[in-house]
Design a protein around this motif. Sequence first.
Motif, PDB file in Angstrom:
ATOM      1  N   PRO A 161       0.845  -1.198   0.000  1.00 40.42           N
ATOM      2  CA  PRO A 161       0.000   0.000   0.000  1.00 40.42           C
ATOM      3  C   PRO A 161       0.879   1.246   0.000  1.00 40.42           C
ATOM      4  N   ILE A 162       0.427   2.288  -0.695  1.00 42.50           N
ATOM      5  CA  ILE A 162       1.197   3.528  -0.748  1.00 42.50           C
ATOM      6  C   ILE A 162       1.409   4.097   0.653  1.00 42.50           C
ATOM      7  N   GLY A 163       0.472   3.842   1.557  1.00 41.59           N
ATOM      8  CA  GLY A 163       0.589   4.339   2.935  1.00 41.59           C
ATOM      9  C   GLY A 163       1.778   3.751   3.678  1.00 41.59           C
ATOM     10  N   ASP A 164       2.271   2.612   3.236  1.00 44.17           N
ATOM     11  CA  ASP A 164       3.479   2.035   3.837  1.00 44.17           C
ATOM     12  C   ASP A 164       4.735   2.598   3.170  1.00 44.17           C
ATOM     13  N   ALA A 165       4.658   2.807   1.845  1.00 41.95           N
ATOM     14  CA  ALA A 165       5.858   3.169   1.081  1.00 41.95           C
ATOM     15  C   ALA A 165       6.183   4.661   1.151  1.00 41.95           C
ATOM     16  N   SER A 190       6.402   4.494  -9.325  1.00 42.58           N
ATOM     17  CA  SER A 190       4.956   4.486  -9.088  1.00 42.58           C
ATOM     18  C   SER A 190       4.577   5.367  -7.899  1.00 42.58           C
ATOM     19  N   LEU A 191       5.505   5.555  -6.981  1.00 39.65           N
ATOM     20  CA  LEU A 191       5.230   6.368  -5.801  1.00 39.65           C
ATOM     21  C   LEU A 191       5.023   7.829  -6.195  1.00 39.65           C
ATOM     22  N   ARG A 192       5.874   8.340  -7.076  1.00 46.45           N
ATOM     23  CA  ARG A 192       5.730   9.731  -7.496  1.00 46.45           C
ATOM     24  C   ARG A 192       4.470   9.905  -8.357  1.00 46.45           C
ATOM     25  N   ARG A 193       4.068   8.841  -9.018  1.00 46.34           N
ATOM     26  CA  ARG A 193       2.831   8.898  -9.813  1.00 46.34           C
ATOM     27  C   ARG A 193       1.600   8.704  -8.945  1.00 46.34           C
ATOM     28  N   MET A 194       1.799   8.456  -7.632  1.00 43.55           N
ATOM     29  CA  MET A 194       0.698   8.248  -6.692  1.00 43.55           C
ATOM     30  C   MET A 194      -0.129   7.008  -7.020  1.00 43.55           C
ATOM     31  N   SER A 195       0.537   5.929  -7.449  1.00 41.53           N
ATOM     32  CA  SER A 195      -0.168   4.662  -7.575  1.00 41.53           C
ATOM     33  C   SER A 195      -0.613   4.232  -6.179  1.00 41.53           C
ATOM     34  N   GLU A 196      -1.688   3.484  -6.114  1.00 42.67           N
ATOM     35  CA  GLU A 196      -2.203   3.065  -4.802  1.00 42.67           C
ATOM     36  C   GLU A 196      -1.327   2.003  -4.173  1.00 42.67           C
ATOM     37  N   HIS A 480     -15.532   8.868   1.467  1.00 41.43           N
ATOM     38  CA  HIS A 480     -14.799   7.637   1.123  1.00 41.43           C
ATOM     39  C   HIS A 480     -15.691   6.533   0.516  1.00 41.43           C
ATOM     40  N   LEU A 481     -15.913   6.681  -0.772  1.00 44.64           N
ATOM     41  CA  LEU A 481     -16.923   5.936  -1.546  1.00 44.64           C
ATOM     42  C   LEU A 481     -17.023   4.447  -1.244  1.00 44.64           C
ATOM     43  N   THR A 482     -15.909   3.747  -1.170  1.00 47.26           N
ATOM     44  CA  THR A 482     -15.988   2.292  -1.016  1.00 47.26           C
ATOM     45  C   THR A 482     -15.632   1.810   0.392  1.00 47.26           C
ATOM     46  N   GLY A 483     -15.042   2.681   1.216  1.00 45.40           N
ATOM     47  CA  GLY A 483     -14.666   2.270   2.562  1.00 45.40           C
ATOM     48  C   GLY A 483     -13.442   1.370   2.614  1.00 45.40           C
ATOM     49  N   ARG A 484     -12.719   1.296   1.527  1.00 45.90           N
ATOM     50  CA  ARG A 484     -11.546   0.409   1.493  1.00 45.90           C
ATOM     51  C   ARG A 484     -10.415   0.933   2.365  1.00 45.90           C
ATOM     52  N   TYR A 485      -9.554   0.013   2.839  1.00 43.60           N
ATOM     53  CA  TYR A 485      -8.238   0.376   3.332  1.00 43.60           C
ATOM     54  C   TYR A 485      -7.280  -0.311   2.369  1.00 43.60           C
ATOM     55  N   ILE A 486      -6.509   0.451   1.640  1.00 42.35           N
ATOM     56  CA  ILE A 486      -5.706  -0.122   0.564  1.00 42.35           C
ATOM     57  C   ILE A 486      -4.831  -1.263   1.076  1.00 42.35           C
ATOM     58  N   ARG A 518      -6.755   5.306   2.536  1.00 38.52           N
ATOM     59  CA  ARG A 518      -8.029   5.293   1.803  1.00 38.52           C
ATOM     60  C   ARG A 518      -7.871   5.715   0.330  1.00 38.52           C
ATOM     61  N   LEU A 519      -7.490   6.964   0.081  1.00 38.85           N
ATOM     62  CA  LEU A 519      -7.478   7.536  -1.274  1.00 38.85           C
ATOM     63  C   LEU A 519      -8.725   7.049  -2.025  1.00 38.85           C
ATOM     64  N   ASP A 520      -9.862   7.524  -1.559  1.00 37.96           N
ATOM     65  CA  ASP A 520     -11.159   6.978  -1.928  1.00 37.96           C
ATOM     66  C   ASP A 520     -12.124   8.157  -2.029  1.00 37.96           C
ATOM     67  N   ALA A 521     -12.723   8.444  -3.195  1.00 37.75           N
ATOM     68  CA  ALA A 521     -12.720   7.696  -4.420  1.00 37.75           C
ATOM     69  C   ALA A 521     -11.319   7.580  -5.026  1.00 37.75           C
ATOM     70  N   ALA A 522     -11.064   6.428  -5.630  1.00 40.22           N
ATOM     71  CA  ALA A 522      -9.784   6.177  -6.283  1.00 40.22           C
ATOM     72  C   ALA A 522      -9.680   7.004  -7.562  1.00 40.22           C
ATOM     73  N   SER A 523      -8.425   7.188  -8.037  1.00 38.53           N
ATOM     74  CA  SER A 523      -8.208   8.078  -9.178  1.00 38.53           C
ATOM     75  C   SER A 523      -8.936   7.613 -10.446  1.00 38.53           C
ATOM     76  N   ASP A 524      -9.082   6.307 -10.634  1.00 38.12           N
ATOM     77  CA  ASP A 524      -9.794   5.869 -11.845  1.00 38.12           C
ATOM     78  C   ASP A 524     -11.284   6.203 -11.761  1.00 38.12           C
ATOM     79  N   VAL A 525     -11.829   6.165 -10.554  1.00 34.24           N
ATOM     80  CA  VAL A 525     -13.232   6.560 -10.368  1.00 34.24           C
ATOM     81  C   VAL A 525     -13.357   8.082 -10.547  1.00 34.24           C
ATOM     82  N   VAL A 526     -12.371   8.818 -10.028  1.00 36.71           N
ATOM     83  CA  VAL A 526     -12.381  10.273 -10.189  1.00 36.71           C
ATOM     84  C   VAL A 526     -12.413  10.628 -11.676  1.00 36.71           C
ATOM     85  N   ARG A 527     -11.603   9.920 -12.448  1.00 34.62           N
ATOM     86  CA  ARG A 527     -11.539  10.246 -13.874  1.00 34.62           C
ATOM     87  C   ARG A 527     -12.904  10.045 -14.540  1.00 34.62           C
ATOM     88  N   LYS A 528     -13.600   8.980 -14.151  1.00 32.43           N
ATOM     89  CA  LYS A 528     -14.951   8.755 -14.692  1.00 32.43           C
ATOM     90  C   LYS A 528     -15.911   9.843 -14.218  1.00 32.43           C
TER      91      LYS A 528
END
Length: 584
Positions: A161-165, A190-196, A480-486, A518-528
Amino acid sequence: MASTRDVLDILDELAQLTTLKEESPQSFKVRAYENAKQAIQADGRDITQLSTTELTKIKGIGKSTAGKIREFMDTGQVEKLEALRAEFPPPVVELSRIPGVGPKTLSLMRKELGIADLEDLKQAIADEKLRDLRGLGKKAEEKIATAIERLGLSGKDRRRPIGDALPLAQKLVAELLSHGVVERAEYCGSLRRMSETIGDVDITVASADGPAVMAIVRNQSAVHEVILSGDTKTSFLTREGMQVDVRVVAAEQFGAATLYFTGSKAHNIAMRQRALDRGLLLNEYGLLRKPEEDDEEASELEVVAALDEVSIYAALDMAFVPPVMRENTGEVEASIANELPDLVQLTHIRGDLHYHTDRSGDGRSSVEDMIAEAAGRGYEYLAITDHGEDLAMNGSSAEEMLEHREHIIEAAKAHPKMTVLWGCELNIGAKGGLDYDADFRAQFDYTVASVHSHYDQSVREQTERLVAAISDPTVNSIGHLTGRYIGRRPGIEIDVDVVLEALFQFDKALEVNGALQRLDAASDVVRKAVDRGVKLVINTDSHHTSELGRMEYGVKTAQRGWAPRELVVNTWPKKKFLNWIGHS
Ligand code: DGT
Ligand code: CA
Ligand code: CA
Ligand code: ZN
């Protein structure tokens, strides 16, 4: 030299491992570490400068914990922690993060089935052995199997998870920059690109002295095992098994190197093609021109641009592409056509609209402190959204909320330039029901409605539940749309298009929650959402005064979803925003 941050990390780990040892998060020993951590955060002083006596004087730090903090600062180690680490090695700790695997189950799994890592656990599930453990059964076994599947924990190319890295990378970069021999340093990949999720951490350093930098890297406390170390590249593993690659380049090549190592690979390939189309070469050393064929003197490649990324994009007649967009999903074409969106920026944010105080059971800072912190960031408006009554333990009754309103109004007087809204984080029930009654809810200045329960319903039920909440006139936004913890807890599964359509039709904002887990909504959902014209709101969901900095991660996630400024309601001027929520 240990920092306050290191001490907090140590206390975190002690609490985590002691939970496993005591087989309960409620154990007083666990609470002692957690209380100490909160006390240090609340105290705000540089803890490393205090004596043991001064430490114990801080309310919340017991004698035994103070001793461990002192021991850590004096010796760099805590004996107790080392013993716990030996008893609970990282592969075991990782098992404890799987939903359904509590400390008691973990202990049984180890004792009775000899399970020591994820592979063992998967084997036990395949052999249908897990279900026979005391207190488990077939259903619990299936739940654990599904969690392993959905979290992507299986397979060799496990991602973190990005929260660890990210905290790790930030710490390393800061440490590197504190050395004179390091001219520039940046985490890439991927970290600088903010991948999850992150495969490995890539750090690029500009320095004239590679071997000196490599020696600094090998000496970092994060280093558990060095995999390789040459004059310009060192790769190491952290104790948790995360790989870090550090590369050193000459200062004049830093831009080309960060561009290359930030990727993505697909973006790099498209960029290289753009260069080739113009008769140029692009690699990690620079944007280069081959010498003329008939020029006998020149054998070296001529450097067109390399010092910084901006100059490379410019030399290719392209608008600068922010790192978070570099996925080759249309950004290269948009940059060439100079049609990149007018992205939301951190400096555009005028308020935080998902924000807790100690009115919430899980809030840790006072109303006064939370308001002062927001005002200190120069916000023009703020919504305090403590939990509604339906949230077990952490919620507040209607009566408590009314008292809270008076408290907020009183505390807000100290910051007359900022409008402080009395809000609520409503809980979306299994079928979309909300806290209190509609008349009471309607009194709140602003609400964010979120899912905090029932994660296992069908896609249809989850979608209906969200649409019901979205259509409720007392709801302003969905948190936080889905309630996920990455990487820890999969979120609810929904029909995204249906939910976005409802948000658009009812003119409600979709939150981009900046908490790293969290990062929720995720970026792919944001794009939609952006494509559909759905309004967005970027929040920190802060529960403590130290958490407002998360806004940066929310903004980056929104940028990764191509979010333009005008769709983000908390970039709007105060009047426009208050008008939108119907507040006079
Ligand atoms: P990760 O680590 O899996 O989360 O993802 P990245 O993107 O950090 O990938 P990584 O660590 O393998 O490589 C870092 C960057 O190096 C990557 O984003 C782009 C660049 N790179 C790596 N391999 C290639 C390649 O074969 N071709 C090109 N053009 N670039 C590459
Ligand atoms: Ca990487
Ligand atoms: Ca790498
Ligand atoms: Zn919240």
